[in-house]
Design a protein around this motif. Structure first.
Motif, PDB file in Angstrom:
ATOM      1  N   ARG A 307       0.817  -1.100   0.079  1.00 36.12           N
ATOM      2  CA  ARG A 307      -0.300  -0.040  -0.107  1.00 36.12           C
ATOM      3  C   ARG A 307       0.807   1.211   0.044  1.00 36.12           C
ATOM      4  NH1 ARG A 307      -4.854  -1.411   4.310  1.00 36.12           N
ATOM      5  NH2 ARG A 307      -5.458  -3.487   3.276  1.00 36.12           N
ATOM      6  N   PHE A 308       1.875   1.130   0.592  1.00 39.01           N
ATOM      7  CA  PHE A 308       2.743   2.310   0.805  1.00 39.01           C
ATOM      8  C   PHE A 308       3.661   2.522  -0.569  1.00 39.01           C
ATOM      9  CE2 PHE A 308       7.358   3.905   2.404  1.00 39.01           C
ATOM     10  CZ  PHE A 308       6.999   5.070   2.233  1.00 39.01           C
ATOM     11  N   ALA A 309       3.991   1.601  -1.375  1.00 40.83           N
ATOM     12  CA  ALA A 309       4.617   1.545  -2.569  1.00 40.83           C
ATOM     13  C   ALA A 309       3.794   1.872  -3.664  1.00 40.83           C
ATOM     14  CB  ALA A 309       5.131   0.056  -3.027  1.00 40.83           C
ATOM     15  N   GLU A 310       2.574   1.482  -3.488  1.00 39.91           N
ATOM     16  CA  GLU A 310       1.394   2.141  -4.698  1.00 39.91           C
ATOM     17  C   GLU A 310       1.153   3.475  -4.564  1.00 39.91           C
ATOM     18  OE1 GLU A 310      -2.009  -0.110  -3.586  1.00 39.91           O
ATOM     19  OE2 GLU A 310      -1.362  -1.889  -4.292  1.00 39.91           O
ATOM     20  N   GLU A 311       1.605   4.266  -3.386  1.00 44.49           N
ATOM     21  CA  GLU A 311       1.432   5.763  -3.398  1.00 44.49           C
ATOM     22  C   GLU A 311       2.470   6.456  -4.059  1.00 44.49           C
ATOM     23  OE1 GLU A 311      -1.183   7.438  -1.822  1.00 44.49           O
ATOM     24  OE2 GLU A 311      -2.232   5.508  -1.635  1.00 44.49           O
ATOM     25  N   LEU A 312       3.484   5.833  -4.275  1.00 45.71           N
ATOM     26  CA  LEU A 312       4.916   6.660  -4.729  1.00 45.71           C
ATOM     27  C   LEU A 312       5.063   6.355  -6.345  1.00 45.71           C
ATOM     28  CD1 LEU A 312       7.248   5.218  -2.006  1.00 45.71           C
ATOM     29  CD2 LEU A 312       6.009   7.267  -1.884  1.00 45.71           C
ATOM     30  N   PRO A 313       5.766   7.510  -6.788  1.00 47.66           N
ATOM     31  CA  PRO A 313       5.935   7.283  -8.366  1.00 47.66           C
ATOM     32  C   PRO A 313       6.846   5.999  -8.737  1.00 47.66           C
ATOM     33  CG  PRO A 313       7.350   8.969  -7.449  1.00 47.66           C
ATOM     34  CD  PRO A 313       6.427   8.727  -6.148  1.00 47.66           C
ATOM     35  N   ASP A 314       6.587   5.432  -9.888  1.00 47.09           N
ATOM     36  CA  ASP A 314       7.277   4.547 -10.371  1.00 47.09           C
ATOM     37  C   ASP A 314       8.599   4.877 -11.021  1.00 47.09           C
ATOM     38  OD1 ASP A 314       7.983   1.859 -11.191  1.00 47.09           O
ATOM     39  OD2 ASP A 314       6.746   1.617 -12.775  1.00 47.09           O
ATOM     40  N   VAL A 315       9.399   5.283 -10.070  1.00 43.85           N
ATOM     41  CA  VAL A 315      10.762   5.651 -10.514  1.00 43.85           C
ATOM     42  C   VAL A 315      11.809   5.044  -9.839  1.00 43.85           C
ATOM     43  CG1 VAL A 315      10.001   7.781 -11.510  1.00 43.85           C
ATOM     44  CG2 VAL A 315      10.703   7.959  -8.957  1.00 43.85           C
ATOM     45  N   THR A 316      13.144   5.309 -10.141  1.00 42.94           N
ATOM     46  CA  THR A 316      14.206   4.854  -9.393  1.00 42.94           C
ATOM     47  C   THR A 316      14.541   5.635  -8.194  1.00 42.94           C
ATOM     48  OG1 THR A 316      15.940   5.889 -10.560  1.00 42.94           O
ATOM     49  CG2 THR A 316      15.494   3.727 -11.364  1.00 42.94           C
ATOM     50  N   VAL A 317      15.224   5.331  -7.143  1.00 40.42           N
ATOM     51  CA  VAL A 317      15.552   6.117  -6.048  1.00 40.42           C
ATOM     52  C   VAL A 317      16.473   7.204  -6.501  1.00 40.42           C
ATOM     53  CG1 VAL A 317      16.881   6.323  -4.058  1.00 40.42           C
ATOM     54  CG2 VAL A 317      15.416   4.345  -4.372  1.00 40.42           C
ATOM     55  N   ALA A 318      17.144   7.063  -7.601  1.00 43.55           N
ATOM     56  CA  ALA A 318      18.364   8.016  -8.224  1.00 43.55           C
ATOM     57  C   ALA A 318      17.213   9.215  -8.815  1.00 43.55           C
ATOM     58  CB  ALA A 318      19.100   7.654  -8.977  1.00 43.55           C
ATOM     59  N   ALA A 319      16.161   8.780  -9.484  1.00 39.56           N
ATOM     60  CA  ALA A 319      15.302   9.700  -9.929  1.00 39.56           C
ATOM     61  C   ALA A 319      14.590  10.428  -9.040  1.00 39.56           C
ATOM     62  CB  ALA A 319      14.709   9.127 -11.013  1.00 39.56           C
ATOM     63  N   PHE A 320      14.119   9.929  -8.018  1.00 35.73           N
ATOM     64  CA  PHE A 320      13.353  10.675  -6.978  1.00 35.73           C
ATOM     65  C   PHE A 320      14.297  11.412  -6.345  1.00 35.73           C
ATOM     66  CE2 PHE A 320      12.157  10.430  -2.304  1.00 35.73           C
ATOM     67  CZ  PHE A 320      11.149  11.097  -2.419  1.00 35.73           C
ATOM     68  N   LEU A 321      15.745  11.460  -6.049  1.00 37.75           N
ATOM     69  CA  LEU A 321      16.504  12.143  -5.495  1.00 37.75           C
ATOM     70  C   LEU A 321      16.827  13.378  -6.312  1.00 37.75           C
ATOM     71  CD1 LEU A 321      18.970   9.738  -3.727  1.00 37.75           C
ATOM     72  CD2 LEU A 321      17.086  11.153  -2.624  1.00 37.75           C
ATOM     73  N   SER A 322      16.974  13.000  -7.618  1.00 36.73           N
ATOM     74  CA  SER A 322      17.225  14.113  -8.530  1.00 36.73           C
ATOM     75  C   SER A 322      15.846  15.252  -8.587  1.00 36.73           C
ATOM     76  CB  SER A 322      17.591  13.707  -9.936  1.00 36.73           C
ATOM     77  OG  SER A 322      16.432  12.936 -10.451  1.00 36.73           O
ATOM     78  N   SER A 323      14.655  14.804  -8.193  1.00 34.65           N
ATOM     79  CA  SER A 323      13.542  15.499  -8.515  1.00 34.65           C
ATOM     80  C   SER A 323      13.251  16.591  -7.096  1.00 34.65           C
ATOM     81  CB  SER A 323      12.416  14.768  -8.495  1.00 34.65           C
ATOM     82  OG  SER A 323      12.040  14.158  -7.270  1.00 34.65           O
ATOM     83  N   LEU A 324      14.357  16.360  -5.978  1.00 30.89           N
ATOM     84  CA  LEU A 324      14.028  17.189  -4.796  1.00 30.89           C
ATOM     85  C   LEU A 324      14.270  18.666  -5.369  1.00 30.89           C
ATOM     86  CD1 LEU A 324      15.837  14.751  -2.155  1.00 30.89           C
ATOM     87  CD2 LEU A 324      13.417  14.938  -2.624  1.00 30.89           C
ATOM     88  N   PRO A 325      13.885  19.674  -4.342  1.00 28.24           N
ATOM     89  CA  PRO A 325      13.854  20.968  -4.699  1.00 28.24           C
ATOM     90  C   PRO A 325      15.242  21.494  -4.105  1.00 28.24           C
ATOM     91  CG  PRO A 325      12.325  20.509  -2.873  1.00 28.24           C
ATOM     92  CD  PRO A 325      12.558  19.094  -3.593  1.00 28.24           C
ATOM     93  N   ALA A 326      15.728  22.720  -4.543  1.00 28.88           N
ATOM     94  CA  ALA A 326      16.983  23.048  -4.085  1.00 28.88           C
ATOM     95  C   ALA A 326      16.852  23.499  -2.673  1.00 28.88           C
ATOM     96  CB  ALA A 326      17.415  24.414  -4.784  1.00 28.88           C
ATOM     97  N   THR A 327      17.960  23.066  -1.869  1.00 29.29           N
ATOM     98  CA  THR A 327      17.760  22.971  -0.410  1.00 29.29           C
ATOM     99  C   THR A 327      18.872  24.215  -0.045  1.00 29.29           C
ATOM    100  OG1 THR A 327      19.445  21.506  -0.323  1.00 29.29           O
ATOM    101  CG2 THR A 327      17.226  20.653  -0.128  1.00 29.29           C
ATOM    102  N   HIS A 328      19.539  24.773  -0.746  1.00 28.83           N
ATOM    103  CA  HIS A 328      20.271  26.099  -0.213  1.00 28.83           C
ATOM    104  C   HIS A 328      20.657  26.912  -1.397  1.00 28.83           C
ATOM    105  CE1 HIS A 328      23.488  23.384  -1.904  1.00 28.83           C
ATOM    106  NE2 HIS A 328      24.298  24.282  -1.921  1.00 28.83           N
ATOM    107  N   SER A 329      20.956  28.186  -1.191  1.00 29.40           N
ATOM    108  CA  SER A 329      21.382  29.319  -2.079  1.00 29.40           C
ATOM    109  C   SER A 329      22.621  29.072  -2.448  1.00 29.40           C
ATOM    110  CB  SER A 329      20.871  30.568  -1.614  1.00 29.40           C
ATOM    111  OG  SER A 329      21.827  30.920  -0.595  1.00 29.40           O
TER     112      SER A 329
END
Length: 489
Positions: A307-329
């Motif tokens: 059930r948890f997995a079904e809520e998440l996008p079907d991508v690799t962990v690497a792709a998920f990390l690359s989609s994160l917003p910027a965290t510092h200026s």
């Protein structure tokens, strides 16, 4: 045994707090930064009321039962006066303790002090010592009271100030019945909102804010620096929601480094690290609460993982990390990534997993005292460093597969935490504090988990400062009073 009898249940599964035990570091840091104020002490006038009772009991030589009765009657009187004085202008401040329990009687026009002060059902509160218990440690830390089984004057208690400010409450406590229309005019002096203009509030404000106040505990300087920092933020920003708006300034942006006053306050970088870490703590709490809510009846652990997995996008962990917003200026200042993520309309599991990943990234970006306060004990399970390693090791695999593994980790951890807190009772039965029970490979829940953030005591500290005259809430925003400027300059 003369005949068969039922034995006591062998296992009592009861609700517990902190099921993943991820809150300890933040709670310990906040206890260091704000000694003398807790999440259940929002009213300055209870500090001074308990001091007043202690001073009167000491002077009159009251026994513990007599002091207990006086304290309960005085708290009933304070609740009644505050109820009578309450108006829409006070909506920002929690009601006086016990006022809700007495509301039905007070709406009828009067309240019996004797009946209301009796401990247990029908009284204003069940605890024998009223609301002294939640405030006792804070009052001891501040030196208002000494430790003991009853309120005893401490080295910092100013008996004259508390009598001048609240002494009339003792007269009301001696009455058999209080009529709302009679006590309403007293609210301007005795209400929980009125301490800032009274001698008891001024004395407490000095005790909280002055760096030269002696005997207020080993961490008094950190509290005074925290108050100075919060007052500076209020003085330079539009603060409508105290904890939310000030928390954002503490966590993100350039203010702490560029403002001439904030840059010189030692606890400022510590607060930044703590507030940033609390986003990760809140993410674990929200995620676990969501998982527990999915358990209806008996559910296999594997099904919960799916059930948890079904809520998440079907991508690799690497792709998920690359989609994160910027965290510092570009200058290294933390950007409000966690704040912005929680404003999106993504499903909760996606949002909170992103917040955790952002926290893991910050473990490598932060430095100095900010990083030390953010990380706390190093390498602990579910901490930011652990999350970073866990994600890096799974970069090539699918995010959904990683999420399934994570559910098994969290369920196992929750069971370890519950067993570590379990206690064997005198009758031989076992008390197990958990809302999610595991039998074999199956799960069932006894109740829902909470998902609120760990309290940083910012709101409670703001309320105490406002009700002893350091801050003011008016026209939907906070400001620093003249007394506050004198004390924190």
């Amino acid at each position: 045994m003369e005949e068969p009898q039922w034995s006591s249940p062998g296992l009592d599964v009861a609700t517990g707090r902190y099921p993943l035990s991820v809150e300890r570091h933040v709670m310990r840091m906040v206890d260091h930064l704000v000694p003398g104020v807790t999440t259940v002490t929002p009213h300055a006038r209870y500090y001074t009321l308990h001091g007043l009772v202690a001073a009167h009991a000491d002077a009159a030589g009251l026994t513990a039962p007599a002091a207990q009765e006086l304290l309960r009657r005085a708290e009933v009187a304070l609740a009644a006066v505050s109820f009578a004085h309450h108006s829409p202008a006070h909506e920002w401040l929690p009601r006086a303790h016990g006022a809700d329990a007495l509301a039905h009687r007070l709406r009828s026009g009067s309240v019996s002090v004797t009946e209301s002060a009796v401990p247990g059902k029908g009284g204003y509160v069940g605890n024998a010592w009223g609301f002294w218990g939640p405030y006792a440690k804070s009052e001891t830390v501040l030196g208002i009271l000494n430790p003991g089984p009853m309120p005893v004057p401490g080295p910092q208690l100013d008996g004259t100030a508390v009598r001048d400010g609240l002494g009339e409450l003792l007269d009301l406590a001696a009455e058999e019945t209080l009529r709302v229309e009679d006590i309403a005019p007293l609210g301007a002096r005795l209400c929980v909102c009125a301490g800032g203009e009274r001698p008891d509030g001024t004395w407490l404000a000095h005790l909280l804010c002055r760096p030269d106040a002696a005997g207020t505990g080993p961490h008094s300087m950190t509290r005074q620096q925290t108050i100075r920092l919060l007052a500076r933020i209020v003085d330079t920003h539009h603060v409508a929601h105290f904890a939310w708006d000030i928390g954002s300034v503490l966590a993100f942006g350039e203010f702490l480094a560029t403002d001439a006053v904030a840059d010189g306050i030692d606890v400022a970088p510590v607060w930044r690290g703590v507030v940033l870490r609390n986003y990760s703590v809140g993410a674990w709490r929200r995620l676990w609460s969501w998982l527990v809510a999915q358990v209806e009846g008996m559910v296999p652990v594997g099904e919960l993982a799916d059930r948890f997995a079904e809520e998440l996008p079907d991508v690799t962990v690497a792709a998920f990390l690359s989609s994160l917003p910027a965290t510092h200026s570009t200058t290294g200042v933390p950007l409000p990534a966690e704040h912005d993520l929680r404003l999106t309309d993504e499903p909760l599991p996606v949002t909170e997993l992103r917040v955790l990943a952002v926290g893991a990234r910050r473990a490598d970006e932060l430095s100095g005292r900010v990083r030390d306060a953010f990380l706390g004990p190093r390498g602990v399970e579910l901490g930011p460093e652990w999350v970073g390693r866990w994600l890096d090791e799974r970069r090539p695999i699918g995010l959904r597969d990683a999420a399934r593994d994570l559910v098994h980790i969290l369920v196992a951890r929750s069971q370890r935490v519950a067993l570590a807190k379990a206690r064997r009772r005198p009758d031989g039965s076992l008390w197990l504090p958990t809302r999610l029970e595991k039998r074999g490979g199956w799960l069932y829940r006894t109740s829902q988990e909470g998902r609120g953030d760990v309290g940083l005591r910012l709101w409670q500290l703001g309320a105490v400062l406002a009700t002893c005259g350091v801050l003011r809430y008016h026209d939907q925003h906070w400001s620093v009073t003249g007394l506050g400027r004198d004390l924190v300059a």
